[in-house]
Design an enzyme around this catalytic site. Structure first.
Site, PDB file in Angstrom:
ATOM      1  CE  LYS A  16     -37.890  62.349  60.425  1.00  0.00           C
ATOM      2  NZ  LYS A  16     -36.888  61.707  59.703  1.00  0.00           N
ATOM      3  CG  PHE A  62     -30.621  59.331  52.594  1.00  0.00           C
ATOM      4  CD1 PHE A  62     -31.010  60.543  53.082  1.00  0.00           C
ATOM      5  CD2 PHE A  62     -29.024  59.179  52.641  1.00  0.00           C
ATOM      6  CE1 PHE A  62     -30.393  61.499  53.694  1.00  0.00           C
ATOM      7  CE2 PHE A  62     -28.247  59.946  52.984  1.00  0.00           C
ATOM      8  CZ  PHE A  62     -28.731  61.333  53.711  1.00  0.00           C
ATOM      9  CB  THR A  96     -30.039  58.907  61.982  1.00  0.00           C
ATOM     10  OG1 THR A  96     -29.396  60.126  62.546  1.00  0.00           O
ATOM     11  CG2 THR A  96     -30.857  59.034  60.875  1.00  0.00           C
ATOM     12  NE  ARG A 110     -34.112  60.038  64.976  1.00  0.00           N
ATOM     13  CZ  ARG A 110     -33.004  60.893  64.922  1.00  0.00           C
ATOM     14  NH1 ARG A 110     -31.925  60.797  65.296  1.00  0.00           N
ATOM     15  NH2 ARG A 110     -33.586  62.201  64.358  1.00  0.00           N
ATOM     16  CG  HIS A 123     -35.892  66.565  62.122  1.00  0.00           C
ATOM     17  ND1 HIS A 123     -34.764  66.147  61.212  1.00  0.00           N
ATOM     18  CD2 HIS A 123     -35.661  67.982  62.261  1.00  0.00           C
ATOM     19  CE1 HIS A 123     -34.114  67.325  61.103  1.00  0.00           C
ATOM     20  NE2 HIS A 123     -34.676  68.272  61.781  1.00  0.00           N
TER      21      HIS A 123
END
Length: 211
Positions: A16, A62, A96, A110, A123
């Site tokens: 991202k 969100f 996540t 992450r 992702h």
């Protein structure tokens, strides 16, 4: 010699915008973790494209933040392959929410590169159907061969899996290892006919993105 197409599971990975500056480092980790990067493209999505990509989350609180972040800067989309690619990639990603990942899975991607639930660096597709849709979204010209089902699955196993397994079992009878299950698992990994034929370090670059 005729070639046989062997199924290898595919998944979509996205670096991202908040982690693009670490793309070389992340891609190196991906390769060292046993994945092959068979498609890769750097692009900038429009708000409409980001909304379409995350359409499954439409209506969630969100959703606006999620789509806004995805199109906030350049991203890197990759098609990854390996055995159980979807499961293995999500395990490498971690939870996540990056804040939760830092507590429970500190070595996950992450946890290392993300900040929170929205700016979580990467992702990954959550299942085969999602992976198929998302790969087609990012790489429209890629053909993904679905894993066969029902009788087709039986035929597939008989043609491609059973012969290899039979050879392995025959070797067990000959060698009589102390731990036959572990020995067979190692043997199958070494003689896996499903290994993708991609040269080491090779990355197929598609034409420049027109988004």
């Amino acid at each position: 010699m005729s070639s046989v197409r062997i199924f290898v599971e595919c998944t979509l990975a996205i670096i991202k915008p908040d982690a693009v500056d670490k793309e070389a480092e992340i891609e190196d980790t991906i390769l060292q973790s046993g994945f092959n990067i068979v498609q890769r493209r750097k692009m900038l999505l429009s708000p409409e494209q980001a909304s379409e990509f995350y359409a499954a989350y439409s209506g969630k609180l969100f959703y606006p933040s999620l789509t806004a972040h995805l199109c906030s800067g350049p991203l890197v989309a990759m098609m990854l392959t390996r055995h159980a690619a979807i499961k293995q990639w999500n395990e490498l990603l971690g939870p996540t929410d990056s804040q939760k990942a830092k507590e429970t899975h500190p070595k996950s991607l992450r946890a290392i590169y993300g900040t929170d639930k929205i700016q979580n660096a990467l992702h990954g597709s959550d299942c085969f159907n999602t992976a198929e849709r998302e790969i087609h979204f990012m790489f429209p010209n890629v053909t993904i061969e679905p894993f066969p089902a029902d009788q087709a699955a039986v035929d597939y196993l008989s043609k491609f899996v059973n012969p290899t397994l039979l050879i392995g079992l025959t070797e067990i009878c000959k060698r009589k290892p102390a731990d036959p299950i572990i020995w067979l698992a190692d043997w199958l990994l070494e003689h896996n006919p499903n290994s993708p034929e991609v040269k080491e370090g090779e990355v197929k670059e598609p034409p420049e993105c027109t988004f």
